[in-house]
Design a protein around this motif. Sequence first.
Motif, PDB file in Angstrom:
ATOM      1  N   LEU A 179      -4.593   6.432 -46.700  1.00  0.00           N
ATOM      2  CA  LEU A 179      -4.800   5.503 -45.588  1.00  0.00           C
ATOM      3  C   LEU A 179      -4.181   6.071 -44.313  1.00  0.00           C
ATOM      4  O   LEU A 179      -3.100   6.651 -44.352  1.00  0.00           O
ATOM      5  CB  LEU A 179      -4.145   4.144 -45.883  1.00  0.00           C
TER       6      LEU A 179
ATOM      7  N   THR B 109       6.881   6.717 -39.199  1.00  0.00           N
ATOM      8  CA  THR B 109       7.166   6.768 -40.630  1.00  0.00           C
ATOM      9  C   THR B 109       8.429   7.595 -40.814  1.00  0.00           C
ATOM     10  O   THR B 109       8.476   8.754 -40.383  1.00  0.00           O
ATOM     11  CB  THR B 109       6.006   7.451 -41.388  1.00  0.00           C
ATOM     12  N   LEU B 110       9.454   7.007 -41.414  1.00  0.00           N
ATOM     13  CA  LEU B 110      10.644   7.811 -41.701  1.00  0.00           C
ATOM     14  C   LEU B 110      10.283   8.812 -42.783  1.00  0.00           C
ATOM     15  O   LEU B 110       9.676   8.449 -43.796  1.00  0.00           O
ATOM     16  CB  LEU B 110      11.783   6.918 -42.191  1.00  0.00           C
TER      17      LEU B 110
ATOM     18  N   ALA C 131      12.127  10.001 -44.916  1.00  0.00           N
ATOM     19  CA  ALA C 131      12.760   9.574 -46.163  1.00  0.00           C
ATOM     20  C   ALA C 131      11.850   8.650 -46.973  1.00  0.00           C
ATOM     21  O   ALA C 131      11.909   8.614 -48.189  1.00  0.00           O
ATOM     22  CB  ALA C 131      14.074   8.854 -45.863  1.00  0.00           C
ATOM     23  N   LEU C 132      11.003   7.901 -46.264  1.00  0.00           N
ATOM     24  CA  LEU C 132      10.157   6.933 -46.952  1.00  0.00           C
ATOM     25  C   LEU C 132       8.806   7.537 -47.331  1.00  0.00           C
ATOM     26  O   LEU C 132       7.982   6.874 -47.954  1.00  0.00           O
ATOM     27  CB  LEU C 132       9.988   5.675 -46.093  1.00  0.00           C
ATOM     28  N   ALA C 133       8.569   8.786 -46.956  1.00  0.00           N
ATOM     29  CA  ALA C 133       7.357   9.470 -47.405  1.00  0.00           C
ATOM     30  C   ALA C 133       7.620  10.198 -48.714  1.00  0.00           C
ATOM     31  O   ALA C 133       6.699  10.764 -49.320  1.00  0.00           O
ATOM     32  CB  ALA C 133       6.869  10.450 -46.339  1.00  0.00           C
ATOM     33  N   ASP C 134       8.874  10.181 -49.151  1.00  0.00           N
ATOM     34  CA  ASP C 134       9.235  10.870 -50.387  1.00  0.00           C
ATOM     35  C   ASP C 134       8.381  10.356 -51.548  1.00  0.00           C
ATOM     36  O   ASP C 134       8.215   9.154 -51.721  1.00  0.00           O
ATOM     37  CB  ASP C 134      10.725  10.612 -50.683  1.00  0.00           C
TER      38      ASP C 134
ATOM     39  N   ARG D  85       5.209  10.548 -51.926  1.00  0.00           N
ATOM     40  CA  ARG D  85       3.866  10.102 -51.590  1.00  0.00           C
ATOM     41  C   ARG D  85       2.978  11.295 -51.230  1.00  0.00           C
ATOM     42  O   ARG D  85       3.439  12.417 -51.101  1.00  0.00           O
ATOM     43  CB  ARG D  85       3.943   9.088 -50.444  1.00  0.00           C
TER      44      ARG D  85
END
Lengths: 333, 167
Positions: free
Chosen positions: B60, B67-68, B70-73, B75
């Motif tokens: 998407l 987007t941090l 750290a939060l794409a880890d 994905r």
Amino acid sequence: MLRLPQFQVATPTTLAEAVDLLQRNSPGARLISGGTDILPNLKHFLDQPGLLVSLARVAELRRIDRDDRAGRLVLGAGLTLAEIAQHPDVRAYFPSLAKSAGLVAAPTIRNMATLGGNINLDTRCRYVNQTELWRGGIGGGCLKSEGQVCHVVPTGRRCVAAMSSDNVPVLISLGATIHLHGPAGQRALPLADYFHADGLRHTHAAPGEITAAISVPLPTSPRRCDYIKWSVRQSIDFPLVSVALRFDLDADRSDAAITDVSVVAGVLGAKPREVNKLDELVVGRSFADPSVAQIVSEAAYSQCKPLPNVPYDPAYRREMIRVLTRRAIAAMV
Amino acid sequence: MSQSSAILLSLTLNGEPVQVAAPAHWTLLEVLRYKLDLIGSKQGCDKGDCGACTVQIDGLPALACLTLAALADGRSVTTVEALGCGPVVHPLLDAFDRHDAAQCGFCTPGILMAAESLLRRSARPVTRHEAASALAGNLCRCTGYTKILDAVVDASERLRAEHDDGR
Ligand SMILES: Cc1cc2nc3c(=O)[nH]c(=O)nc-3n(C[C@H](O)[C@H](O)[C@H](O)COP(=O)(O)OP(=O)(O)OC[C@H]3O[C@@H](n4cnc5c(N)ncnc54)[C@H](O)[C@@H]3O)c2cc1C
Ligand code: SF4
Ligand code: FES
Ligand code: FES
């Protein structure tokens, strides 16, 4: 390029863990869900939290449940606005909510933005949602940033930055309840009572309290509802005028009698505004009676007073509240 | 749960597993551009207004500037570089070329990523209105959008025709 201040990131997987992290690191810890509000604000150096507690991996926030026995739809705070706008139950029972969720920002942002973040969206003002350099350029910040005065109401002692969420007025008009989890346990209150008129701290969330869900009562009678959003670009941008409308009817015809009414406006001060005294004015009238649009739009006009806290002339925005409310009601009949 | 100031990220980037270390307060856009040298994703406004940084996260479109990292880890992240790597020219790139849909080109990577996600998720050719809605968060200061929409609709018609031919 806009640098973020330094912080650490925690990624709990349960609400209890998130509550605990906030409490153990308070003050100085803040929640992040989709990040589409807090990250621009941090890039503008409006705050410097040492820790961001992410709710992105908390699976229990991602539920959507229709409880037919209780007659409620429960929306987890972690659902994205794209998911809410597209959900079949939201579209069927609460079309005004599907509309408002689908009008936030732009599709890419709606894939990231969550309901919980939208409810807790920080208040906005043309003097504060700017870079530090910009704020310095007008002689320093204001009560909500690094200064001592309010540029909107220089004689006032309160920040009147605007509650700019598209979904909050709609959810209040639908009689929604907010469900909170915090260090002292769980509680629920009418969403209308969650907000108060202080732009620096515009919700009644206790320290460490997390919005877990919003529940909305399913309609028990025929209904007409809508959401009005006026903005300049009509994509990407925040509302400059917003009004949520709900009319419950005693039959599913437009000439049926009105049994209940709610009109809620946003983007005034820090608190959404419920237009009052409408019950006495229109309940019992036929929805098709042309005076309904007239009465409701005049009441909204007289009770809603936009401030110069967001772009566009307040007098013009006030006029738009009247005109767009009248047109929206006429179009629903 | 993880908590640290420098973080080690593991992501699937354009189909390949990648590990990269970065400060915890960096955005995905900063990691892509300044750690991984993937400079296709543009840093425009850096605060959500322009869409120049649009990538895809788990298929998407998402804004890499908000987007941090750290939060794409864990994905799957796809950047515009992936569109240029196939054995044949991607129909969207071809259509942008034929329609002169890029002028300065700064908005183009973000627009391609938003458009590709739309075309991949649509079972039939998209309408002009659908294309415009999907690109509502992507600002272009040069083209006036007409040629961009022409190109996206054209590409979607070709993609569907190829699909129906079973190619
Ligand atoms: C270009 C642009 C345009 C925008 N246009 C609109 C618009 O038209 N209408 C609109 O309504 N919004 C708009 N927004 C704001 C924002 O995208 C949305 O309001 C979004 O829903 C915020 O959700 P989030 O998950 O990204 O919040 P976040 O940024 O993660 O959080 C926002 C705030 O809420 C707090 N918070 C987050 N989750 C919770 C929770 N579960 N419980 C308690 N507190 C929580 C955070 O600490 C933070 O203070 C826009 C943003 C941008 C960048
Ligand atoms: S209303 Fe006043 S104090 Fe609040 S953000 Fe605007 S200028 Fe600052
Ligand atoms: S750079 Fe991300 S939206 Fe502009
Ligand atoms: S081609 Fe220049 S901004 Fe779009």
